[in-house]
Structures are given as structure tokens and as C-alpha cells.
Design a protein around this motif. Structure first.
Motif, short mmCIF file in Angstrom:
data_model
loop_
_atom_site.label_atom_id
_atom_site.label_comp_id
_atom_site.label_asym_id
_atom_site.label_seq_id
_atom_site.Cartn_x
_atom_site.Cartn_y
_atom_site.Cartn_z
N ARG A 166 0.84 -1.20 0.00
CA ARG A 166 0.00 0.00 0.00
C ARG A 166 0.88 1.25 0.00
O ARG A 166 1.94 1.25 0.62
N ALA A 167 0.36 2.29 -0.66
CA ALA A 167 1.06 3.58 -0.69
C ALA A 167 0.61 4.39 0.51
O ALA A 167 -0.11 5.38 0.40
N ASP A 168 1.01 3.96 1.71
CA ASP A 168 0.61 4.63 2.95
C ASP A 168 1.87 5.11 3.65
O ASP A 168 2.48 4.40 4.44
N PRO A 169 2.31 6.35 3.38
CA PRO A 169 3.58 6.81 3.97
C PRO A 169 3.54 6.89 5.47
O PRO A 169 4.53 6.64 6.13
N ALA A 170 2.39 7.24 6.07
CA ALA A 170 2.32 7.36 7.53
C ALA A 170 2.55 6.01 8.19
O ALA A 170 3.34 5.86 9.12
N THR A 171 1.84 5.00 7.68
CA THR A 171 1.99 3.66 8.24
C THR A 171 3.39 3.12 8.02
O THR A 171 4.00 2.50 8.89
N ALA A 172 3.94 3.35 6.82
CA ALA A 172 5.28 2.87 6.53
C ALA A 172 6.32 3.55 7.43
O ALA A 172 7.25 2.92 7.91
N ALA A 173 6.12 4.87 7.68
CA ALA A 173 7.07 5.58 8.53
C ALA A 173 7.02 5.07 9.96
O ALA A 173 8.05 4.85 10.61
N SER A 174 5.80 4.87 10.49
CA SER A 174 5.68 4.36 11.86
C SER A 174 6.23 2.95 11.98
O SER A 174 6.91 2.61 12.95
N ALA A 175 5.98 2.10 10.99
CA ALA A 175 6.51 0.74 11.02
C ALA A 175 8.03 0.74 10.91
O ALA A 175 8.71 -0.03 11.58
N GLY A 176 8.56 1.62 10.06
CA GLY A 176 10.01 1.70 9.95
C GLY A 176 10.67 2.20 11.21
O GLY A 176 11.76 1.78 11.58
N ALA A 177 9.99 3.16 11.92
CA ALA A 177 10.55 3.65 13.17
C ALA A 177 10.60 2.58 14.23
O ALA A 177 11.51 2.54 15.06
N LEU A 178 9.62 1.69 14.23
CA LEU A 178 9.60 0.60 15.19
C LEU A 178 10.45 -0.58 14.75
O LEU A 178 10.59 -1.56 15.50
N GLY A 179 10.97 -0.56 13.54
CA GLY A 179 11.75 -1.69 13.05
C GLY A 179 10.91 -2.89 12.72
O GLY A 179 11.37 -4.02 12.81
N LEU A 180 9.65 -2.67 12.32
CA LEU A 180 8.74 -3.77 12.03
C LEU A 180 8.41 -3.80 10.56
O LEU A 180 8.49 -2.78 9.86
N SER A 181 7.99 -4.95 10.10
CA SER A 181 7.50 -5.13 8.73
C SER A 181 6.06 -5.60 8.81
O SER A 181 5.77 -6.65 9.37
N LEU A 182 5.16 -4.77 8.29
CA LEU A 182 3.73 -5.07 8.38
C LEU A 182 3.25 -5.57 7.03
O LEU A 182 2.98 -4.77 6.12
N PRO A 183 3.17 -6.86 6.82
CA PRO A 183 2.69 -7.38 5.53
C PRO A 183 1.21 -7.12 5.35
O PRO A 183 0.44 -7.10 6.32
N ASN A 184 0.83 -6.89 4.11
CA ASN A 184 -0.57 -6.65 3.79
C ASN A 184 -1.27 -8.00 3.66
O ASN A 184 -1.51 -8.51 2.57
N THR A 185 -1.61 -8.58 4.80
CA THR A 185 -2.11 -9.95 4.83
C THR A 185 -3.46 -10.07 4.13
O THR A 185 -3.70 -11.00 3.35
N GLU A 186 -4.36 -9.15 4.41
CA GLU A 186 -5.71 -9.26 3.86
C GLU A 186 -5.71 -9.22 2.33
O GLU A 186 -6.29 -10.08 1.67
N ASP A 187 -5.04 -8.23 1.77
CA ASP A 187 -5.01 -8.10 0.30
C ASP A 187 -4.24 -9.26 -0.33
O ASP A 187 -4.64 -9.77 -1.39
N SER A 188 -3.16 -9.72 0.31
CA SER A 188 -2.41 -10.85 -0.23
C SER A 188 -3.24 -12.12 -0.22
O SER A 188 -3.20 -12.91 -1.17
N THR A 189 -4.05 -12.30 0.82
CA THR A 189 -4.92 -13.47 0.87
C THR A 189 -5.99 -13.40 -0.22
O THR A 189 -6.34 -14.43 -0.82
N VAL A 190 -6.50 -12.22 -0.48
CA VAL A 190 -7.48 -12.05 -1.56
C VAL A 190 -6.87 -12.41 -2.91
O VAL A 190 -7.48 -13.11 -3.73
N VAL A 191 -5.65 -11.95 -3.15
CA VAL A 191 -4.98 -12.25 -4.43
C VAL A 191 -4.71 -13.75 -4.54
O VAL A 191 -4.91 -14.36 -5.60
N GLN A 192 -4.27 -14.37 -3.44
CA GLN A 192 -4.03 -15.81 -3.46
C GLN A 192 -5.32 -16.58 -3.76
O GLN A 192 -5.33 -17.52 -4.57
N GLY A 193 -6.41 -16.18 -3.10
CA GLY A 193 -7.69 -16.86 -3.37
C GLY A 193 -8.15 -16.68 -4.81
O GLY A 193 -8.71 -17.60 -5.40
#
Length: 494
Positions: free
Chosen positions: A175-202
Motif C-alpha cells: 500500500r502507498a501509505d507513507p504514515a503507516t510505513a514511517a511508523s513501522a520503519g521507526a519501530l523496526g517492524l515489517s507489516l505485511p498486507n495480509t488481507e489483500d495478499s490473501t485475496v490475491v491468493q484466493g
């Protein structure tokens, strides 16, 4: 011939025999089963477990502790061929012919040491023969249930199976979400887009994707070619369900929720077709991701866009109302008209005051000029009448017209509404821009981590691995069935 002296000894051993006969009855079912098996090993034929236990105890064999050996079997054979014991005693009234001591019936002569060794050797040969027979039967069963199926499987994988090419790729939905990406990067976390990836897999695993791939690139026709072996080839009259099963085997879509990566493996019977299928499925996934993004953007923008359009229409209506009032009343600006009228009234009022001063000065003379005073008085009256007329036009309607005050009020109301609509339009415009920014943050796009590449060698079948796996499976099934049959046989014979 028995004598009366022998009878007391028989009577003395009778209680011991009865006690020995009653002893096995105090044992459990397991005791009788073990006694039955050991009696059969000795070659005895008891009717039940109690009789088998009695036979073993009569021979001095401990049922639970002592094992049946070759010596026991030889001793039993010797006893079977030896002298008869416990022959029935003759009564005193029996008339027997007079015989000598050498002519008494004492049974067969006992076995010599050589004969005993021959019997033991014979028993050993029989046991060896039975063991060899059991080993031969075991080998036959292993060959039939394990070796033959494994050989057939290996023959299929090495000779018959049609080789397949495999194309692998990896992708992720972001997702093109700079706020979420910045907060996740500050915490050193990687937040995968599970819901959308599951939809694509299905979607990629769905019948919709299979039917679309079949319509555009002939998926079923590729797996119905004549050079494919019978096991992997689809029949000519294959249904969509048959094709979907083949699709699930040929297209493997896996999702790793820890890193948010979708792994896709495509199998086909030639490298170019596998590469084409992989690229086409990636394009399908991109289209589905774009549709999800567009739907989210439309949902977030629809309300803000409708509010903005309504506010814009209301502003145009307010502007048109102000313009209509200006045209109907013939006044461009009520404030300017009022200022001009008030300027005229002020000018006339100043002239009236000046004339009144002049008149007062004339009347203050000893001999006032009456004609001049009359002229000034008439001029003052005219000026005051004009002032009153101008003031009346500002507040009172005359000759079917509208007063300047009413016109000014109507225009002020229309202009106020116009200003309000302008503020509302500005607020809706800000909301629209904010919704557009939020919608841009919700935009999804497919990131291709590993692009598909056409292989130059076949990947399947993996001949050695599949053959060894078949060997392990068939051997495990044989062990399972053998243990099951052995347990059932023991339960039946118990």
C-alpha cells in the motif's frame, strides 16, 4: 500284574493329582493362553487352556517362566515312544494265564542314545525347514507387496512419465501509505498486507482464474496433448471440474504471512507455455489489485465529491439570485446608491443651513429686505421638500416601485447567502482534497519480487526421490498390515 500293595500308593497320590488339577483354575486367561501355545509347541493337542496347563504341570514345566526348547520336544517324543505308565490294575478275581517274569508286558524297549540323537537331529531339521519356509514366504510377500509396486513406480517415473517444466516467481501486495510505513520503519517492524495478499491468493486459486486462462491461452488443450502420458493427460471430454483439478496441480500458490510474499509455481509440458502462464497470472493479479484500489478510492471519494458538487451548484444558484435582483431592481450596489443619496441629502441640508443663516442675518437688520427674505424662505422650503422626498425614497415605496431599503435588504440577504455558499464550497473542497489524500494512501500495487524465467531443463518428475518415497510408503503399508493381521490372529487364537 498289579498287587494289592500298590493300591495304597495310588490312593496316596490321588489328593496331589486333584490339587494339581485344581491349581490352573486359579490362574487368569493370560495364563491359559500361554499354556495353550506352549502345549502346541510340544505337539500336544489339549481341548482348552486348562487342559494344556494341566499337561504342562504334569510334565514339570513352569507355564510362565520356563521356555519350550528342543530338549522338551525330544523328551516328549521319547515319552510318546517309551513304556506305558499308569496301566489299569487287574482285580483279584481276574483269571490270568500263568506266565514267567520275562513274558510280562512291559512295553517297547527304551530308546538308546543314538536313537535319541537321531530324533533330536530330525526335530532340528524340521525346525530349520520351517524357518526357511517362513523366510521364503516373507520374501515372496515383500516382493509382491513392496518390491513389485516400487519397481512399477520407478518404471513409470524413469520411462513413462512425461517431463514437466517449472517456472517460479514471487510477488507481494503493498500500500502507498507513507504514515503507516514511517511508523513501522521507526519501530523496526515489517507489516505485511495480509488481507489483500490473501485475496490475491484466493483469486489465483479460483475457478474464475482457471476459466479465464483457458479462454485466452487454452489451458485444457495444453494438458490434453497426445504426447502426455495417460496418468497426467486430461481426457478429450474433460469437464471444467477435471480441468480445475489439473489447474490446482499445475498452479501452486503459497502465501507466507510472516514476510507477506506470495510464491507462485507454474508447471507445464514446455518451458515457453509455463512462462506464458506465469506472466499471465501475474497480470491477472495486478488487475485484481488495481480493481481493489479503485473500489476503495471510489468509496472514499464518492461522498466528498457529491458534497462538493452540491455546494458548487448552490453557490451558482446564489450568484444567479444576486444577479437577478440587480437586474430587476436596476441597482448594482445598494450601498453605493444609499451613499450617493445621503451625499445629496447632506449637500441640500448644508444649503438649507446656509440659507437659514442668511435669512437670520437679513432679519437681524434694522430695515430687513423683505424681498430677499422671501426668496430665501422659499428656497429653504424647496430644499427641505427635496430632502424629505429623498428621505422618503429611501424607506417608502412609490409608484409601484420598491424602496431603497427593501432593495438593499434583499441584495444583502442574497449576498450573505452567496458568501455562505462560498464558505461551504471551500469546506467541501478541503474535504475533497483530504479524501483524495486518504484514497492515495489506500492505493495498492503489486510488487514483483522474483520475475518468472523460462527454465532450460525439466524439473519433474524427480525420479530418484519419487521412487524412494514409493518404497517407503509401500514398506510402511506392508508393516502396518502385517502388524494388524498378527494382532487379529492372536486375538482369535486366544
Amino acid at each position: 500284574m498289579t498287587t494289592p500293595a500298590d493300591k495304597p500308593s495310588d490312593n496316596a497320590t490321588k489328593p496331589e493329582t486333584e490339587a494339581a488339577a485344581d491349581a490352573p483354575q486359579q490362574r487368569g486367561p493370560h495364563y491359559f493362553r500361554v499354556a495353550m501355545r506352549k502345549a502346541k509347541r510340544l505337539g500336544l493337542e489339549p481341548a482348552d487352556g486348562k487342559e494344556a496347563a494341566k499337561m504342562l504341570e504334569d510334565r514339570g514345566i513352569d507355564v510362565m517362566k520356563e521356555q519350550i526348547t528342543v530338549m522338551h520336544v525330544a523328551q516328549e517324543a521319547e515319552n510318546a515312544n517309551g513304556p506305558q505308565k499308569n496301566l489299569p490294575a487287574t482285580s483279584a478275581g481276574d483269571k490270568l494265564p500263568a506266565t514267567s517274569t520275562d513274558e510280562k508286558q512291559v512295553g517297547p524297549a527304551p530308546m538308546t542314545e543314538a536313537e535319541r540323537m537321531r530324533e533330536i537331529a530330525k526335530i532340528k531339521r524340521g525346525m530349520i525347514r520351517r524357518r526357511r519356509m517362513r523366510l521364503a514366504l516373507l520374501m515372496i510377500r515383500l516382493c509382491f507387496f513392496v518390491a513389485l509396486p516400487t519397481f512399477l513406480s520407478g518404471y513409470y517415473y524413469y520411462v513413462v512419465a512425461t517431463p514437466m517444466y517449472v517456472v517460479e516467481s514471487q510477488m507481494s501486495v503493498q500500500r502507498a501509505d507513507p504514515a503507516t510505513a514511517a511508523s513501522a520503519g521507526a519501530l523496526g517492524l515489517s507489516l505485511p498486507n495480509t488481507e489483500d495478499s490473501t485475496v490475491v491468493q484466493g483469486y489465483l486459486n479460483s475457478r474464475e482464474a482457471m476459466q479465464r486462462l483457458n479462454r485466452e491461452y487454452g489451458f485444457l488443450a495444453h494438458f490434453q496433448q497426445s504426447f502426455i502420458d495417460d496418468i497426467q493427460r486430461l481426457p478429450a471430454n474433460a469437464t471444467l471440474e477435471d480441468g480445475y483439478e489439473a489447474y490446482l496441480k499445475a498452479i501452486e500458490i503459497g502465501y507466507d504471512p510472516t514476510i507477506g510474499v506470495i510464491k507462485m509455481t507454474v508447471r507445464a509440458f514446455d518451458a515457453e507455455t509455463a512462462l506464458t502462464y506465469a506472466r499471465t497470472l501475474i497480470a491477472y493479479a495486478e488487475e485484481r489489485v488495481d480493481e481493489m484500489s479503485q473500489r476503495v478510492r471510489d468509496d472514499q471519494m464518492r461522498g466528498a465529491q457529491a458534497s462538493y458538487e452540491a455546494a458548487e451548484l448552490a453557490l451558482l444558484a446564489a450568484q444567479q439570485n444576486v444577479l437577478d435582483l440587480q437586474e430587476q431592481r436596476g441597482i448594482l450596489s445598494p450601498d453605493a446608491e444609499i451613499q450617493a443619496t445621503m451625499a445629496v441629502i447632506n449637500n441640500l441640508s448644508m444649503q438649507v443651513e446656509q440659507n437659514r443663516l442668511d435669512l437670520a442675518e437679513i432679519n437681524a437688520n434694522a430695515s430687513p429686505n423683505s424681498s430677499r427674505a422671501t426668496v430665501l424662505s422659499d428656497e429653504i422650503a424647496r430644499l427641505e421638500a427635496r430632502i424629505a422626498e429623498l428621505r422618503q425614497t429611501m424607506t417608502t415605496s412609490a409608484d409601484g416601485g420598491m424602496s431603497l431599503a427593501r432593495i438593499s435588504g434583499e441584495l444583502r440577504i442574497a449576498e450573505t447567502e452567496l458568501q455562505t455558499r462560498g464558505l461551504i464550497l471551500q469546506a467541501t473542497l478541503e474535504n475533497l482534497e483530504s479524501a483524495r489524500v486518504q484514497a492515495d494512501r489506500q492505493v495498492r500495487y503489486l510488487n514483483l519480487a522474483v520475475a518468472p524465467v523460462a527454465p532450460d531443463v525439466t524439473t519433474y518428475p524427480r525420479k530418484l526421490e519419487n521412487t524412494l518415497l514409493a518404497l517407503i510408503v509401500f514398506f510402511g503399508l506392508y508393516i502396518f498390515l502385517s502388524l494388524t493381521v498378527s494382532i487379529l490372529r492372536e486375538q482369535v487364537n486366544a
